[in-house]
Every structure is written in structure tokens, then in C-alpha cells.
Design an enzyme around this catalytic site. Sequence first.
Site, PDB file in Angstrom:
ATOM      1  N   ASP A 168       0.811  -1.227   0.000  1.00  0.00           N
ATOM      2  CA  ASP A 168       0.000   0.000   0.000  1.00  0.00           C
ATOM      3  C   ASP A 168       0.845   1.278   0.000  1.00  0.00           C
ATOM      4  OD1 ASP A 168      -2.258  -1.610   0.105  1.00  0.00           O
ATOM      5  OD2 ASP A 168      -2.296  -1.613   2.295  1.00  0.00           O
ATOM      6  N   HIS A 193      -4.764  -1.602  -5.805  1.00  0.00           N
ATOM      7  CA  HIS A 193      -3.952  -0.496  -6.323  1.00  0.00           C
ATOM      8  C   HIS A 193      -4.879   0.645  -6.756  1.00  0.00           C
ATOM      9  CE1 HIS A 193      -0.334  -3.363  -7.216  1.00  0.00           C
ATOM     10  NE2 HIS A 193      -0.707  -3.354  -5.957  1.00  0.00           N
ATOM     11  N   GLN A 247       1.961  -6.004  -3.306  1.00  0.00           N
ATOM     12  CA  GLN A 247       2.412  -6.086  -1.913  1.00  0.00           C
ATOM     13  C   GLN A 247       3.710  -5.266  -1.745  1.00  0.00           C
ATOM     14  OE1 GLN A 247       1.423  -9.526  -3.348  1.00  0.00           O
ATOM     15  NE2 GLN A 247      -0.498  -8.525  -2.930  1.00  0.00           N
TER      16      GLN A 247
HETATM   17  P1  GDP Z   1      -0.800   0.417  -3.495  1.00  0.00           P
HETATM   18  O1  GDP Z   1      -1.374  -0.866  -3.031  1.00  0.00           O
HETATM   19  O2  GDP Z   1       0.674   0.499  -3.261  1.00  0.00           O
HETATM   20  O3  GDP Z   1      -1.167   0.749  -4.907  1.00  0.00           O
HETATM   21  O4  GDP Z   1      -1.445   1.550  -2.569  1.00  0.00           O
HETATM   22  P2  GDP Z   1      -3.007   1.699  -2.207  1.00  0.00           P
HETATM   23  O5  GDP Z   1      -3.730   2.184  -3.395  1.00  0.00           O
HETATM   24  O6  GDP Z   1      -3.495   0.454  -1.533  1.00  0.00           O
HETATM   25  O7  GDP Z   1      -2.948   2.780  -1.058  1.00  0.00           O
HETATM   26  C1  GDP Z   1      -2.370   4.030  -1.257  1.00  0.00           C
HETATM   27  C2  GDP Z   1      -3.412   5.092  -0.863  1.00  0.00           C
HETATM   28  O8  GDP Z   1      -2.777   6.349  -0.776  1.00  0.00           O
HETATM   29  C3  GDP Z   1      -4.516   5.262  -1.888  1.00  0.00           C
HETATM   30  O9  GDP Z   1      -5.688   5.640  -1.229  1.00  0.00           O
HETATM   31  C4  GDP Z   1      -4.002   6.403  -2.766  1.00  0.00           C
HETATM   32  O10 GDP Z   1      -5.054   7.125  -3.397  1.00  0.00           O
HETATM   33  C5  GDP Z   1      -3.322   7.246  -1.737  1.00  0.00           C
HETATM   34  N1  GDP Z   1      -2.156   8.042  -2.220  1.00  0.00           N
HETATM   35  C6  GDP Z   1      -1.197   7.662  -3.109  1.00  0.00           C
HETATM   36  N2  GDP Z   1      -0.233   8.623  -3.189  1.00  0.00           N
HETATM   37  C7  GDP Z   1      -0.601   9.594  -2.323  1.00  0.00           C
HETATM   38  C8  GDP Z   1       0.005  10.817  -1.932  1.00  0.00           C
HETATM   39  O11 GDP Z   1       1.079  11.210  -2.375  1.00  0.00           O
HETATM   40  N3  GDP Z   1      -0.651  11.563  -0.985  1.00  0.00           N
HETATM   41  C9  GDP Z   1      -1.843  11.153  -0.436  1.00  0.00           C
HETATM   42  N4  GDP Z   1      -2.400  11.930   0.484  1.00  0.00           N
HETATM   43  N5  GDP Z   1      -2.436  10.000  -0.775  1.00  0.00           N
HETATM   44  C10 GDP Z   1      -1.807   9.224  -1.709  1.00  0.00           C
HETATM   45  P1  IMO Z   2      -0.918  -4.111  -2.314  1.00  0.00           P
HETATM   46  O1  IMO Z   2      -0.466  -4.660  -3.631  1.00  0.00           O
HETATM   47  C1  IMO Z   2      -0.893  -4.511   2.016  1.00  0.00           C
HETATM   48  C2  IMO Z   2      -0.980  -8.579   3.632  1.00  0.00           C
HETATM   49  C3  IMO Z   2      -2.221  -8.986   4.395  1.00  0.00           C
HETATM   50  C4  IMO Z   2      -1.608  -9.966   5.386  1.00  0.00           C
HETATM   51  C5  IMO Z   2      -0.537 -10.662   4.546  1.00  0.00           C
HETATM   52  C6  IMO Z   2      -0.974 -11.998   3.942  1.00  0.00           C
HETATM   53  O2  IMO Z   2      -2.192  -3.401  -2.347  1.00  0.00           O
HETATM   54  O3  IMO Z   2       0.188  -3.329  -1.670  1.00  0.00           O
HETATM   55  P2  IMO Z   2      -2.592 -12.599   1.914  1.00  0.00           P
HETATM   56  O4  IMO Z   2      -4.027 -12.282   1.693  1.00  0.00           O
HETATM   57  O5  IMO Z   2      -1.674 -12.079   0.872  1.00  0.00           O
HETATM   58  O6  IMO Z   2      -2.359 -14.047   2.200  1.00  0.00           O
HETATM   59  O7  IMO Z   2      -2.230 -11.839   3.294  1.00  0.00           O
HETATM   60  O8  IMO Z   2      -0.215  -9.767   3.510  1.00  0.00           O
HETATM   61  N1  IMO Z   2      -1.230  -8.068   2.255  1.00  0.00           N
HETATM   62  C7  IMO Z   2      -1.141  -6.778   1.923  1.00  0.00           C
HETATM   63  N2  IMO Z   2      -0.920  -5.686   2.678  1.00  0.00           N
HETATM   64  N3  IMO Z   2      -1.018  -4.402   0.680  1.00  0.00           N
HETATM   65  C8  IMO Z   2      -1.204  -5.482  -0.085  1.00  0.00           C
HETATM   66  O9  IMO Z   2      -1.205  -5.429  -1.430  1.00  0.00           O
HETATM   67  C9  IMO Z   2      -1.321  -6.736   0.529  1.00  0.00           C
HETATM   68  N4  IMO Z   2      -1.540  -7.998   0.079  1.00  0.00           N
HETATM   69  C10 IMO Z   2      -1.465  -8.788   1.148  1.00  0.00           C
HETATM   70  O10 IMO Z   2      -2.811  -7.897   5.042  1.00  0.00           O
HETATM   71  O11 IMO Z   2      -0.958  -9.275   6.415  1.00  0.00           O
HETATM   72 MG    MG Z   3      -2.919  -1.561  -1.811  1.00  0.00          MG
END
Ligand code: GDP
Ligand code: IMO
Ligand code: MG
Length: 433
Positions: free
Chosen positions: A14, A42, A220
Site C-alpha cells: 500500500d 492499487h 504487496q
Molecule cells: P498500493 O497498493 O501500493 O497501490 O497503494 P493503495 O492504493 O493500496 O494505497 C495508497 C493510498 O494512498 C490510496 O488511497 C491512494 O489514493 C493514496 N495516495 C497515493 N499517493 C498519495 C500521496 O502522495 N498523498 C496522499 N495523500 N495519498 C496518496
Molecule cells: P498491495 O499490492 C498490504 C498482507 C495482508 C496480510 C498478509 C498476507 O495493495 O500493496 P494474503 O491475503 O496475501 O495471504 O495476506 O499480507 N497483504 C497486503 N498488505 N497491501 C497489499 O497489497 C497486501 N496484500 C497482502 O494484510 O498481512
Molecule cells: Mg494496496
Amino acid sequence: MDRKVVILGAQWGDEGKGKIVDLLSENFDTVVRYQGGSNAGHTVIAGGEKLILHLLPTGILHPHVKGVIAQGMVVDLEVLEKEINTLNSRGIDISERLLISDRAHLVLPYHKVLDRLFESKGGIGTTLRGIGPAYMFKVGRKGIRLSDLADEKRLTELIEENVAFVKDLCEKVFCQKFDLSPQRIGEGITRIYERIKDNITDASRILLKDRGKTLFEGAQGTMLDVDMGTYPFVTSSNSSSLGLSNGTGLSPKFFSDASIIGVAKAYTTRVGSGPFPTELEGEEGERLREMGGEYGSTTGRPRRCGWLDLISLKFASDLNHFDGLIITKLDVLDSFDEIKVCVGYEIEGQRVEHFPSSLSLMESARPIYETLKGWKSSTKGISDPSHLPAEAKEYIRFIEEFTGVPVIMLSTGPKREEYLWLREMPLTKATCL
Ligand code: GDP
Ligand code: IMO
Ligand code: MG
């Protein structure tokens, strides 16, 4: 021109990979997801609309980009169909631009049953998307691959065999009811297969042949890597750079000229259980969670929040051999008077400056902080480096010096256009200023 860029999570997932991949994809021909499955979430915010992709490569939102689901992924066809429908409803047609590896494995309903069952017996806080069991079946040679979908007789036998096994496990070992019907599972996936069968192909051969500008979208993060992360509190694939070769079916030599870029938040978050030395449990953690909107993109769970852990970021940088770092969510720190960064751990009374592999050592690690001055002004949406506050520049310089990796880009908000380049995308390992 042939060009390869790899975007990897440098923390516990994330980090904002979706946003970064989306904005970089404009300059690429192909974007490849190659490990994990619908445990990923994502997020992309573009043109006022928010989309969260779980299986499809984020770059596919750009109409010229070919998206590849490579062989290292585990694919839940129901999630895939939903995602394709969502894109269709927004006028995005990917039918001619999506390639799905015939070697990728399926996530089936009984994998989700098992995920839930294992979680109920001292779990680790998985996303319950069936990821661990799907990889267990793959390694245990009981998995079903997309190539099996073309042979109905074989598919039926495989599903029946798997369902019988899971039924016995549930009922005889765990004394739990199990009522999934193999026939219904078969019908469900066959229906979706009819829709996507022309997209299923030998993706690694095509990647090898077509080349061009290719972006590899990690899911991840490095600290969740099944071999190198905080085992057993990890996901079930190699989410560090170790997963590139087996996830794509391409030789490590294929990646020898790739730029490997790590994405890290300006602080740290984690969802699910496991060691997290810099976790803030009180008011400061709550403040980071609220300011950063730190709730899971896949499960909606509140994310655990804490200060930036430079020991784990250095570990990720060394392991992945990052050529550059992208720091996201800088804006979330705008209002803090002071910002702490972890520069060491105290373990059994000793100062330690590396990331230990032992879980018990990790669990006892206490962070040693250095405190930097906050910038106390808005960086939200800044796209010109000269507008960055001096303290924010100092924060970035500190990260570069500690990790030995240049920070090439900052993200200053969730929207596609909220970012700034600090340096060019490195072709080879650049040196720090
Ligand atoms: P990913 O799994 O790595 O793609 O990340 P996620 O989408 O799960 O979580 C990142 C969160 O942060 C999302 O809600 C994005 O919209 C938000 N986000 C990404 N870049 C920024 C940033 O520079 N500033 C803020 N405030 N939010 C961001
Ligand atoms: P993105 O791509 C954050 C974490 C779960 C748990 C562990 C194992 O969005 O960054 P799983 O379901 O994979 O067997 O869970 O991994 N986990 C993530 N945490 N971002 C993710 O993906 C994750 N995918 C799995 O929360 O701790
Ligand atoms: Mg994510």
C-alpha cells in the site's frame, strides 16, 4: 527502444504503487503484473474518478497500454470479470489489450474457504482472498492453471479431486461444514473462460519476443516477501525483486538492464499482524491514519501506522538493489511539528542497524529514533521542486543518505497529477547528491 522499469513496494504494501504505475504508464507500451492476486488493491485517481484494481495491471487504464497477467499470479476469475466489467462501464475496453498467462494458477472458491479456516486457527490477518491456499495448491502440485480451462474433461476431474480433498479436510479434520459443489464451481469458471479465452496465451514468450517499453508492477511490498519478509507474517509470493524472474517466466538476465524503483510512503503502514517496530498506537498513530486515509484498499481494514523505518527501507533497498526511490504521501506529514525516523533497533540491549531475519528478535526490536523538524506548510499537489519547504528537502536528503538510494520522485497527493520529479528516471544506479 527497449526499456524496462520495475516498480516495487519497499515496505509492507500500500505504498502508492498504483498511483505511480498509472502516472508512469503513459510512457510505456506494456504493463505487467507478475505475482500475488486480488489481495492487492492499487488505487488510481484520475479525471476525478477513483478506481481500485486488484488483478489487472494498473497501466491498462491508458488506452495504448497492453496489460499482462503473468504466470506468477494467482487469478480469481470472478474478480477479474468484475474488474473488466467496471472498466467497460467506464468506457474502457481492454479486450484486445489484455494477455493472461496460460501458466497462471486459478484461485477457486475452496481456496477462500481454506483461507478463512486457517485464519480462524491462529491466522496472520490475511485478506481472505484465497491467496495462500492457491499458492499451497500450486506448490503442492494440485493447482489448476488457466491452460487447464481448455480441456473440460481434465478441468472437471481436477475440480472434483480438489473439492473432495478440501471437503475431507474441512469435515474430517476441522469438523466444519463444507457445501461447495464441484459442478457449480466448474460452470462458474467455464462461463468466464468463454469470455476471456482469446486473451489466454503464453505470455512469457510474448514478453520475450515483443520487448518495447515494459513496466513491471509489483504487488504487496518487500517486507511481505515470502522468503525475505517478516515470515510467517507475509504473503505467499515473492513480492521483492526476487519474484521477477519466476513471476514472468523470464531469465534474470532479461532484467539485467532494468531500472528497479522502490516506492515507499513518507511514513510506514501495515495491515494484518506481524512485527512493526515503529508502530504508533496512541494519538499520533491515529493522526497518521486519519490524515493519510489509511484504510485498506482491498479489505477496508484500518492500517497500522507509524514513523518511517529506515532500517527496513535500507534492507529493502539493498535486497532489491533499488536504482531510485519514490516517496509518496509526503503531504500527510505537512502538519507535524516534529517527524521521527527510525535509524536503529534496540534488541536485547544492543543497538542493531540491520533487519534481523529471526521473528523473535524482530518482535523484541524497539525503535531508535532521530527527530527531524517538520515543515508545517502544505506540500499538497506541489509539482515544482523549488516550492518544497527546506525541512521537507532535508527529510528527503536524510532518507537518501541513510539508504544510499536517490529519491527520484515525490508524490504529494492521491491524484495522478500530484507529483514532482527530483531527478530523471535512472538508467543505471545513480549516485546520491
Ligand atoms: P498500493 O497498493 O501500493 O497501490 O497503494 P493503495 O492504493 O493500496 O494505497 C495508497 C493510498 O494512498 C490510496 O488511497 C491512494 O489514493 C493514496 N495516495 C497515493 N499517493 C498519495 C500521496 O502522495 N498523498 C496522499 N495523500 N495519498 C496518496
Ligand atoms: P498491495 O499490492 C498490504 C498482507 C495482508 C496480510 C498478509 C498476507 O495493495 O500493496 P494474503 O491475503 O496475501 O495471504 O495476506 O499480507 N497483504 C497486503 N498488505 N497491501 C497489499 O497489497 C497486501 N496484500 C497482502 O494484510 O498481512
Ligand atoms: Mg494496496
